[in-house]
Write a protein that holds these residues in place. Structure first.
Motif, PDB file in Angstrom:
ATOM      1  N   LEU A  46       0.832  -1.207   0.000  1.00 45.92           N
ATOM      2  CA  LEU A  46       0.000   0.000   0.000  1.00 45.92           C
ATOM      3  C   LEU A  46       0.866   1.258   0.000  1.00 45.92           C
ATOM      4  N   ALA A  47       1.947   1.242   0.775  1.00 47.41           N
ATOM      5  CA  ALA A  47       2.843   2.399   0.842  1.00 47.41           C
ATOM      6  C   ALA A  47       3.483   2.672  -0.512  1.00 47.41           C
ATOM      7  N   VAL A  48       3.970   1.618  -1.167  1.00 45.07           N
ATOM      8  CA  VAL A  48       4.612   1.789  -2.476  1.00 45.07           C
ATOM      9  C   VAL A  48       3.602   2.258  -3.513  1.00 45.07           C
ATOM     10  N   LEU A  49       2.409   1.658  -3.511  1.00 45.09           N
ATOM     11  CA  LEU A  49       1.374   2.054  -4.472  1.00 45.09           C
ATOM     12  C   LEU A  49       0.942   3.499  -4.267  1.00 45.09           C
ATOM     13  N   THR A  50       0.849   3.925  -3.011  1.00 40.88           N
ATOM     14  CA  THR A  50       0.479   5.311  -2.726  1.00 40.88           C
ATOM     15  C   THR A  50       1.509   6.269  -3.298  1.00 40.88           C
ATOM     16  N   LYS A  51       2.788   5.940  -3.109  1.00 38.87           N
ATOM     17  CA  LYS A  51       3.865   6.774  -3.652  1.00 38.87           C
ATOM     18  C   LYS A  51       3.790   6.837  -5.174  1.00 38.87           C
ATOM     19  N   LEU A  52       3.568   5.694  -5.815  1.00 38.03           N
ATOM     20  CA  LEU A  52       3.496   5.666  -7.274  1.00 38.03           C
ATOM     21  C   LEU A  52       2.304   6.457  -7.793  1.00 38.03           C
ATOM     22  N   LEU A  53       1.166   6.343  -7.115  1.00 40.24           N
ATOM     23  CA  LEU A  53      -0.024   7.088  -7.533  1.00 40.24           C
ATOM     24  C   LEU A  53       0.168   8.585  -7.352  1.00 40.24           C
ATOM     25  N   LEU A  54       0.866   8.978  -6.296  1.00 36.54           N
ATOM     26  CA  LEU A  54       1.175  10.395  -6.096  1.00 36.54           C
ATOM     27  C   LEU A  54       2.042  10.925  -7.235  1.00 36.54           C
ATOM     28  N   GLU A  55       2.999  10.111  -7.661  1.00 35.09           N
ATOM     29  CA  GLU A  55       3.869  10.523  -8.757  1.00 35.09           C
ATOM     30  C   GLU A  55       3.087  10.642 -10.064  1.00 35.09           C
ATOM     31  N   LEU A  56       2.188   9.700 -10.305  1.00 32.50           N
ATOM     32  CA  LEU A  56       1.342   9.804 -11.496  1.00 32.50           C
ATOM     33  C   LEU A  56       0.440  11.030 -11.406  1.00 32.50           C
ATOM     34  N   GLY A  57      -0.043  11.318 -10.191  1.00 38.12           N
ATOM     35  CA  GLY A  57      -0.877  12.503  -9.995  1.00 38.12           C
ATOM     36  C   GLY A  57      -0.123  13.784 -10.287  1.00 38.12           C
ATOM     37  N   ILE A  58       1.152  13.831  -9.883  1.00 35.02           N
ATOM     38  CA  ILE A  58       1.983  14.994 -10.185  1.00 35.02           C
ATOM     39  C   ILE A  58       2.134  15.157 -11.698  1.00 35.02           C
TER      40      ILE A  58
END
Length: 217
Positions: free
Chosen positions: A102-114
């Protein structure tokens, strides 16, 4: 003197499940899996499969699951060897693996959001694809290391440290490859790159360190 050997049905089950997951990825796409294994030496895999890549497709999902399992396993082994003995049950293992994923996926989704926010979707999609690929490769390579640490040479802190160092070098290799790929863009936007490093690359590790340094009774 009898050497203490870690013998645990749970560890055996985890290793077997991990092997089955990797075999499943190979069955999903044999050619892609073969190219994937050469990721450290060549960029062919990234170049070929980024074109038609979707965020966490079936191939990546399967290997990401394996990364969560082996990443959690090396974490438990490190904790047991360097901090304190810990009785690990399967429920605890699943919870920690889920938190890691979940932590890794959250980070990746934040990067895609940026990427969407600043209208540079392709750039961040490519960067996330590289990160996921190297994390998945690390998960595959950790399987033999974890197996050896558990069944071949338990209670060998030097080997455990070597495994952690190699893992760090693999992740660093992926990060350096990304920087080299986008070095021109990074130079032109150096301030934003430093801001990104502090918020999404450095801060999560500081948070994890603070979390595990708490004295919880």
């Amino acid at each position: 003197m009898v050497r203490e050997i870690i013998v645990n049905d749970m560890y055996t089950a985890i290793i077997v499940v991990s092997l089955a997951i990797i075999a499943t990825a190979k069955l999903i796409n044999y050619n892609r899996f073969t190219r994937f294994l050469s990721l450290l030496g060549t960029s062919n895999y990234l170049r070929i499969y980024f074109k038609d890549h979707h965020f966490l497709d079936s191939f990546d999902v399967v290997l990401f699951l394996n990364f969560c399992i082996n990443g959690t396993l090396i974490g438990f082994l490190s904790y047991i060897h360097f901090i304190e003995k810990l009785e690990v049950d399967i429920l605890m293992f699943i919870k920690i693996a889920g938190i890691l994923g979940l932590a890794v996926l959250t980070k990746l989704l934040l990067e895609l959001g940026i990427g969407y926010l600043f209208d540079i979707q392709k750039l961040f999609h490519s960067y996330v694809f590289q990160q996921v690929s190297f994390l998945n490769l690390l998960g595959v390579l950790l399987l033999p290391f974890n197996s050896f640490l558990i069944f071949g040479a338990p209670n060998q802190p030097i080997l455990l440290v070597a495994t952690l160092v190699i893992s760090g070098l693999i992740l660093l290799r992926g990060f350096v490859k990304s920087i080299k790929t986008y070095q021109k863009l990074i130079i032109n936007n150096f301030f934003y790159f430093i801001l990104y490093l502090c918020t999404l690359e450095i801060a999560p590790y500081i948070f994890i360190y603070k979390l595990f340094s708490l004295d919880i009774n």
